[in-house]
Structures are given as C-alpha cells and as structure tokens.
Design an enzyme around this catalytic site. Sequence first.
Site, short mmCIF file in Angstrom:
data_model
loop_
_atom_site.label_atom_id
_atom_site.label_comp_id
_atom_site.label_asym_id
_atom_site.label_seq_id
_atom_site.Cartn_x
_atom_site.Cartn_y
_atom_site.Cartn_z
N ARG A 115 -15.59 10.89 12.57
CA ARG A 115 -16.29 9.85 12.80
C ARG A 115 -16.47 9.10 13.73
NH1 ARG A 115 -11.86 7.89 8.13
NH2 ARG A 115 -12.35 9.34 6.39
N GLY A 124 0.78 -1.09 -0.09
CA GLY A 124 -0.43 0.30 0.00
C GLY A 124 0.48 1.53 -0.07
N LEU A 130 -4.46 8.66 4.79
CA LEU A 130 -3.11 8.41 3.60
C LEU A 130 -1.98 9.73 4.54
CD1 LEU A 130 -5.12 9.01 0.97
CD2 LEU A 130 -4.78 6.63 1.73
N SER A 176 -17.40 7.91 0.55
CA SER A 176 -16.35 9.08 1.27
C SER A 176 -16.94 10.85 2.62
CB SER A 176 -15.47 9.41 0.02
OG SER A 176 -15.10 10.53 1.03
N GLU A 217 -0.74 1.70 8.97
CA GLU A 217 -2.01 1.29 9.53
C GLU A 217 -1.64 0.01 10.48
OE1 GLU A 217 -6.63 0.81 9.53
OE2 GLU A 217 -5.43 0.93 7.65
#
Length: 639
Positions: A331, A43, A442, A285, A426
Amino acid sequence: MGKLDAKIPAGPLAQKWTNYKATTKLVNPANKKKLEIIVIGTGLSGAGASSALGELGYSVKTFCYQDSPRRAHSVAAQGGINAAKNYQSDNDSVYRLFYDMIKGGDFRAREANVYRAAEVSNQVIDHYTALGVPFARDYGGTLNTRSFGGVQVSRTFYSSGQTGQQCLLGTYSSLNRQIKSGNVKMFPRREMLDLVLIEGKARGIITRNLVSGEIERHSAHAVVLATGGYGTIYFLSTLAVNSNASAAWKAHKKGAFFANPSFVQIHPTSIPQLNEFQSKLTLMSESLRNDGRIWVPKTKGDKRHANDIPEEERDYYLERRYPTFGNLVPRDVASRAAKERCDAGYGIGETGLAVNLDFRDAIKKQGKKAIENKYGNLFEMYRNITGIDSYVEPMRIYPAGHYTMGGLWVDYELMTTIPGLYSIGESNFSDHGANRLGASSLMQASGDGYFILPNTINNYLSGEISVPKISTDRLEFAEAEKASIERLNKLISIKGKKNAGSFHKRLGKIMWDHCGMSRNEAGLKEALKLINELKEEFWKELNVTGSLNEVNPELEKAGRVADYFELAELLVTDALNRKESCGAHFREEYQTPDGEAMRNDEEFTYVAAWEYAGEGKPPVLHKEELKFEEVEMKVRSYK
C-alpha cells in the site's frame, strides 16, 4: 519504567509461542471466577477477547461507545483476512506469511510477535468458519482465497467485499453467548475518560454514559484496551467518523509508552474527496487490485473521458515500475506512486488528484458475472457514492489516511508499560512495523483477541488471585473522576465561537500537508508550529453547546479533538526524530535515486517508545532494539 522488557521467550523462533504456552502460569477455574477484567472496545479484538475470556470463566465487563457492539469499526473492513493454509498449493507457509509481514513492514517490527501472528492465523480462519462466517468457497466446497498487495501467493480469505462485517457478526454471536451465560456484562454507549491506577497497577476506568451524561466508576483486576487506531487525526480518512485515540492517549498520559506514532498507513484506493463538506472518505478494497489495472494518461493534463483514451496512450505505471508485483505492490508503494503521478500533472478528474482503476480487461477476459460475484457490493457502493458504473468506465481512486501501525507499546504478552494494562489489535504497535500488508489487520486483531491475550493474561492474573474485588470508593477513583469532570467542564465553559469539528478539519489539513504520504524536516517543524497555534486557539475559541448531563455529541468531539492536538505533536516529533525513510514513513531527504524509501539500519533499527513527561514537557524517547535472527534485513524491493 526506564528499560523496555519485551519478554520475548527463549528458543527457536518457530517454538517460542509453543514453549511460552507450555511454561506460563495458569489460573484454575475456581479462581478465575473471582477475577474481573475490563475490556474496552468491541471490534474483532475486543469482542473476541471478551468472549474468549468469558469462556474461560473470568468475570468480564465490556464497554463501547456505540449503541451496539456490532457497530464497531471492524464492520467496515472489506477485502479479507490472511492465513497460511496453503489451499492453493502455491507454496505458502507460516514462515512465508511471517516473512511477507516483516518485509512489508520494512524490517521495523519485532520478529517474535510477527511470527506468532502468522502462526495463529490458521486457528483464526477455523474459528470463524465454525462460527458460521460465510467465506467464499470454490466449486468443490473448499474456502476460496485471493491475493493482496506485497505477496506472491493467494492467502486472503474473504466474504465478497464485506469480510469485516461477516467476521464481526460471527464475533458478536460468540460475545452474546457469553453475555447470556453471565460471564460478560455489556456496557454500550460509554466513553472512557480516564484510566485508574492503584499502586502503579491498572485497576479500573472512569466512563461517561453518553445517554445520561452520568460519570461512572468501574474497577477490575486488569484492563484491556481494544480501541483501534488514530487515523482520524487526518479528519478525512477511511475510518468511521467517531473512531478516535482518546482511550489510548489517556493511558499514555498515565504512563503507557506510545510506540512509533509516525507510522501511519495511507491507503491507495480511496474514493477521492468530492467536495469541501465531507467528514470522511470511503475505502475501496485493496482486493480490487487483483483484477483492476491502475493507470493515468501518458500526456499531462489529458482530460478526455477514460474510455476515449486508447491503449497506447495509457500509462500503467505500477506495472511499468514494478513488473514482478505490478498492481499488487504494498500500500505505501502504491500510494506514493499515485501521488507522484498526480503531482507531476498526470492525474485525472477536475482536481487532478485521482487515477484510474480499470476493470475493462478483467471483464473482457472473465465476464461481467465473474467480476460481479467477486466485487459486486463494492461496485454498487462506488456507484451509489459517485454515480459512475465501474462495469462501464474505470473507478477513480486516490490515497487517504487509513490505518495506524503505531500504538501503545506492548511486550510479548501484549501488556503495556503499566502493569495490568493490555493493548490489543490496532491500538498496539506490535505486528506491522512501518507498513501493514493488506488483510493482516483482521488477522492480527482476531488473533490477539481470541488466541493470544487469553493465554498471556493468565501470567499476570495468577498473581492477583488473592486481591479482593477493588472498591470504587477508593481515593484513586475519586481523584480520577474529579479530574475528568473538571476537564469536561473546562471544555464547556470556554464559550467561544467555533465548534470542535472546525478545529479537527484544520488540524487534519496540517497533518495531511506536512505529515501525510511524505514528510520533510522543514514541513514537520512548520507542522509543530501550526499545531501549537491551533491548539491555543482551540482552548480560547471552542464552543461546546449543551451541558454535561445530557446527550452531547459536541462534548464528545471536543474531548477527542483536544487529545488529537497532543497526539499530533507526538506524531510529528517522532517523524522528525526518525531520519530515514521506511515503509509508510517517507522522509523526502532519505530516498534512493529512483524515489524509493531508503532505510538507515545502523541508527534506526529500533522501536521508538515515547514516555509522557508531563504537561508542557518534551516526551522522553526509549528505544527497543530490534534484532533479526531468522531473517536478513534487505532493501525492500517489489520490482
């Protein structure tokens, strides 16, 4: 291994990284050619690290279980990547980005690591721009930005709704350059089965070739895990079905401490579960919350079509509860608020487990074309999955398992408690505390891979230049290979009646029900009981078809699910131990009168780092005290 040494450099926070780079040990170019590094994962963190280390002249061996590095799960990221460039002149800065991350994580992250992540963010954007990533631009040609949850500035750089894909393609190009130069050797379709230690240091891995079934030995002077998070422990999550925790878990069982496993993020804008046959959920998103307004009917059980409910009968509950941040609260706050409304009977759809994400007002104000330019591919994806045209009626969303803030414990150099074993992106715990702000994944993964690890790994490898290439004929490799084969054969030999997927699905429901968006002591204790019962059934009733020496996805699943049973126990144990609510870890016993998270700073301002004590033995808790010298811990409020 008893005491945790975070190796945080001395000096002012803003100077720590600069001072570290100025004083750390180096490896000269001639010696770098003699040193081998294994990187697992391709990744943004893994491919970034491989290409950067290859550029430095190290001999790098890179592994992934996909058929191509460009299929790594970073490809699925949609919304954007944070950086403190302040193009909008809205008073953004490295310090503000740092503070937003510390606050967003509810003051449960290490100051020095978070500041460094914010500090290298601008380099990340410059690097991706140089690689040709097609970031959105304004009319004058400057890179464009948008807002994300938990902040009041516009710092998120994006490429429509496919930022992860575009960044991964850029990273893939830099990786391929190093592969062609001979500095990086790529090993696709390999799965790590075990970590090999020699005299206490990470010296290699055992892998299985997923095409031939062959068990392979690979050695190196250092090993880097860039294997992502463990969100698929919930079975239904926004992650790719094959995302897993096995590599990190194997390292944990060899001595790498696992930090804050109960810090798991539930994303507020997933497409709700449509049926009982799904194997994953689809993310919409967070960037959609810039223009979409979230609401439910004011009347319980109102099943009218959304467009038939007049304005005065709509409850824009985030705007009502959090007027300062509105729909762009973090979130964890948005997820719990959606759950609360649905649990109270205001949810929409047949199941009542959904809320509206409505673009009516944005389309009326900006025009359909403007919304299409920002989010067109997301609207198209939603329509393909649900059949609903979101330009005409609201999207339906509900929270789902998404990102794991917990992971392997690492120090400032990103090294685990095993010398020579690093964890980046992560797969480590270091930068997000109890909750990750959107578009910071990211940023962290890219920063770790391209700009942080290539500087810190030199400090360790400078002491390894006299160590010759490690032979895979050593006893340690033979023993690790033997143990790996025995475990695979054990899984195949059970010959029960149930496949691994059925066990994973049942485990996921236990975790979601008892250790998901909210937890309580009774539920967590029940979860431990249920996990143990299901694990016993797994080892008696599992059925793995096929053999070891062939393509066998059922065998791959079985190994990963077996690891998830053990990780689930640790996750629940950590949640039981942390008797407070912070960020995404919401214990129902610890909340304010208006239902917000209530921290216990006197007792729990620490990183919980768990040591594996052996089969059947309770894990050992180690605590890294968190000290805040630059910020004052406050009640996290977005009202």
